[in-house]
Motif scaffolding. Sequence first.
Motif, PDB file in Angstrom:
ATOM      1  N   ASN A  33      -3.151  11.016  -6.156  1.00  0.00           N
ATOM      2  CA  ASN A  33      -1.700  11.198  -6.207  1.00  0.00           C
ATOM      3  C   ASN A  33      -0.995  10.833  -4.903  1.00  0.00           C
ATOM      4  O   ASN A  33      -0.117  11.540  -4.447  1.00  0.00           O
ATOM      5  CB  ASN A  33      -1.378  12.649  -6.570  1.00  0.00           C
ATOM      6  N   THR A  34      -1.357   9.718  -4.319  1.00  0.00           N
ATOM      7  CA  THR A  34      -0.723   9.282  -3.078  1.00  0.00           C
ATOM      8  C   THR A  34       0.591   8.579  -3.385  1.00  0.00           C
ATOM      9  O   THR A  34       0.645   7.702  -4.252  1.00  0.00           O
ATOM     10  CB  THR A  34      -1.660   8.343  -2.295  1.00  0.00           C
ATOM     11  N   ASP A  35       1.622   8.942  -2.662  1.00  0.00           N
ATOM     12  CA  ASP A  35       2.922   8.296  -2.785  1.00  0.00           C
ATOM     13  C   ASP A  35       2.813   6.869  -2.247  1.00  0.00           C
ATOM     14  O   ASP A  35       2.202   6.655  -1.201  1.00  0.00           O
ATOM     15  CB  ASP A  35       3.958   9.084  -1.984  1.00  0.00           C
ATOM     16  N   GLU A  44       4.744   5.182  -0.585  1.00  0.00           N
ATOM     17  CA  GLU A  44       5.328   5.058   0.748  1.00  0.00           C
ATOM     18  C   GLU A  44       4.483   5.711   1.839  1.00  0.00           C
ATOM     19  O   GLU A  44       4.769   5.552   3.027  1.00  0.00           O
ATOM     20  CB  GLU A  44       6.742   5.660   0.760  1.00  0.00           C
ATOM     21  N   ASP A  45       3.454   6.479   1.455  1.00  0.00           N
ATOM     22  CA  ASP A  45       2.600   7.137   2.452  1.00  0.00           C
ATOM     23  C   ASP A  45       1.849   6.098   3.269  1.00  0.00           C
ATOM     24  O   ASP A  45       1.202   5.211   2.713  1.00  0.00           O
ATOM     25  CB  ASP A  45       1.591   8.073   1.786  1.00  0.00           C
ATOM     26  N   LEU A  47       2.466   6.069  -8.244  1.00  0.00           N
ATOM     27  CA  LEU A  47       1.419   6.673  -7.426  1.00  0.00           C
ATOM     28  C   LEU A  47       0.361   5.643  -7.064  1.00  0.00           C
ATOM     29  O   LEU A  47       0.297   4.570  -7.656  1.00  0.00           O
ATOM     30  CB  LEU A  47       0.756   7.836  -8.183  1.00  0.00           C
TER      31      LEU A  47
END
Length: 139
Positions: free
Chosen positions: A91-93, A95-96, A125
């Motif tokens: 679940n990484t954004d 924009e991370d 995601l």
Amino acid sequence: IPSIRVQETVVGVFPQEDGWDLSWLGNSIGWLNTTAFPSWSGNSVLTAHLIGSDGKPGPFYDLHLLSYGDRIIVHLNNQKYIYEVRSIDLNTDPEDTWVFRHEDYPWITLVTCRNFDPETNTYLLRTVVRAIQVEISGN
């Protein structure tokens, strides 16, 4: 990546002014050129499509199935660089930027998109798998 039956060519992807153009990647795995070269100390970020332009599963379709300890093998210059998975984040954004963080030892970070939103024509995601180099052996 033996556990998910992935064996593909890794190609260099160079950044563009507006980000990374991965549209041409097809069934290859792309090494993001501003990250450490695979097998070198640092963080090598590799990406591949979840779904190909033909609608069929891409190389990283099953990336979410990897588990702690699974092996990733990079073949380069008659050597096998063997990495073991240490983390899986589903679940990484998008924009991370932590996926690009520097490492002192050789790491590989595998990234693919997930959760397509047809209204915005974007993926919401990323799946991110991180692995550390544990062995080098001859082919």
